[in-house]
Design an enzyme around this catalytic site. Sequence first.
Site, PDB file in Angstrom:
ATOM      1  N   HIS A 115       5.708 -12.015   2.555  1.00 35.54           N
ATOM      2  CA  HIS A 115       6.374 -12.840   1.554  1.00 35.54           C
ATOM      3  C   HIS A 115       7.013 -14.067   2.206  1.00 35.54           C
ATOM      4  O   HIS A 115       6.945 -15.182   1.676  1.00 35.54           O
ATOM      5  CB  HIS A 115       7.424 -11.992   0.831  1.00 35.54           C
ATOM      6  CG  HIS A 115       8.177 -12.725  -0.221  1.00 35.54           C
ATOM      7  ND1 HIS A 115       9.534 -12.602  -0.393  1.00 35.54           N
ATOM      8  CD2 HIS A 115       7.768 -13.603  -1.183  1.00 35.54           C
ATOM      9  CE1 HIS A 115       9.931 -13.360  -1.394  1.00 35.54           C
ATOM     10  NE2 HIS A 115       8.877 -13.980  -1.897  1.00 35.54           N
ATOM     11  N   GLU A 118       4.420 -16.646   2.978  1.00 33.17           N
ATOM     12  CA  GLU A 118       4.060 -17.391   1.759  1.00 33.17           C
ATOM     13  C   GLU A 118       5.029 -18.552   1.536  1.00 33.17           C
ATOM     14  O   GLU A 118       4.610 -19.690   1.261  1.00 33.17           O
ATOM     15  CB  GLU A 118       4.070 -16.449   0.562  1.00 33.17           C
ATOM     16  CG  GLU A 118       3.920 -17.125  -0.790  1.00 33.17           C
ATOM     17  CD  GLU A 118       4.854 -16.552  -1.839  1.00 33.17           C
ATOM     18  OE1 GLU A 118       5.609 -17.324  -2.460  1.00 33.17           O
ATOM     19  OE2 GLU A 118       4.834 -15.321  -2.038  1.00 33.17           O
ATOM     20  N   HIS A 119       6.317 -18.293   1.666  1.00 30.77           N
ATOM     21  CA  HIS A 119       7.316 -19.349   1.489  1.00 30.77           C
ATOM     22  C   HIS A 119       7.139 -20.461   2.523  1.00 30.77           C
ATOM     23  O   HIS A 119       7.219 -21.651   2.201  1.00 30.77           O
ATOM     24  CB  HIS A 119       8.724 -18.763   1.639  1.00 30.77           C
ATOM     25  CG  HIS A 119       9.275 -18.164   0.393  1.00 30.77           C
ATOM     26  ND1 HIS A 119      10.392 -18.656  -0.241  1.00 30.77           N
ATOM     27  CD2 HIS A 119       8.856 -17.108  -0.353  1.00 30.77           C
ATOM     28  CE1 HIS A 119      10.654 -17.925  -1.320  1.00 30.77           C
ATOM     29  NE2 HIS A 119       9.728 -16.974  -1.400  1.00 30.77           N
ATOM     30  N   GLU A 196      16.568 -14.953  -3.157  1.00 33.57           N
ATOM     31  CA  GLU A 196      15.620 -14.375  -4.119  1.00 33.57           C
ATOM     32  C   GLU A 196      15.830 -12.871  -4.228  1.00 33.57           C
ATOM     33  O   GLU A 196      15.800 -12.294  -5.322  1.00 33.57           O
ATOM     34  CB  GLU A 196      14.189 -14.685  -3.676  1.00 33.57           C
ATOM     35  CG  GLU A 196      13.125 -14.180  -4.622  1.00 33.57           C
ATOM     36  CD  GLU A 196      11.719 -14.565  -4.192  1.00 33.57           C
ATOM     37  OE1 GLU A 196      10.770 -13.896  -4.635  1.00 33.57           O
ATOM     38  OE2 GLU A 196      11.576 -15.527  -3.409  1.00 33.57           O
TER      39      GLU A 196
END
Length: 290
Positions: A115, A118-119, A196
């Site tokens: 994740h 991805e950022h 997040e």
Amino acid sequence: GLPAASAAASMAHHAARSCSSGGAAAGQAAKTGGQALAAVGTAAAVACGTLASPARADVVVEKPSTDYRSYRFAVLPNNLQVLLVSDPKCDRAAAALSVQVGSLFDPPEVQGLAHFCEHMLFLGTAKFPQEDEYNEFLAKNGGASNAYTAETVTNYFFGVKPESLWGALDRFAQFFKAPLFTESATDRELRAVDSEHSKNIQQDGWRQSQLLRHAANPKHPLHHFMTGNSETLRDAPARRGVNVRSSLLDFHSRYYSANLMRLVIVGKEEPEQLLEMAQLHFSDVADHGV
């Protein structure tokens, strides 16, 4: 919204996921924005290897009789599989790329790394080092972008005005060739991921998902923390002497391999012209033979 981009993302997602599901999705068609995307079934079958000789030029993409769009499937020299969708009526061009890797591939010592990767891909590449270059280009050309990380698939997609497709693809392709992963961006984006997570823990769906993971066999990859936070991506690795930026570079170089990627491009151009764009921008994505 991004109907064209969502459609492309759906196609790419189903194509990549079918590989890990043994082709179960191969015969399914997805519906996005009220339009039947029958090409998803063919793309999924090709991605899974259920069609004979997928590199042949005579692969036929089945579609409803009411679908006026033209489709072409191709395999680039680096084994990246591409579906081109020519839509002369579209008011928004789009592209999506799925990589057959997700949170289940996180190293145990850096949970949430997929994740986090991805950022980080949005924050500068060797060709376009300015951190906001990609999203700024899209914003100036009537577009937007997004991405998500699932268990076995990570999907990136964008929509943009049709005449700006070439420039958007140029910037987009760099994610998969030469991201910078700078130290400053790594530290700053870690805080965004942590924020997040703080948002997610207030939502029942995320809480239930983590309870399921916690109940799984501790020796199974499902038994882990999917999204990551400051503890798993900074504090715990630091205590173990693990350099998270090095882990990002290793993860990208290992799993972001052309043979694990499925690309869909939607534009006004003819399929052959869209294929030329794909070849120009994506043929030099490295194939590590994963």
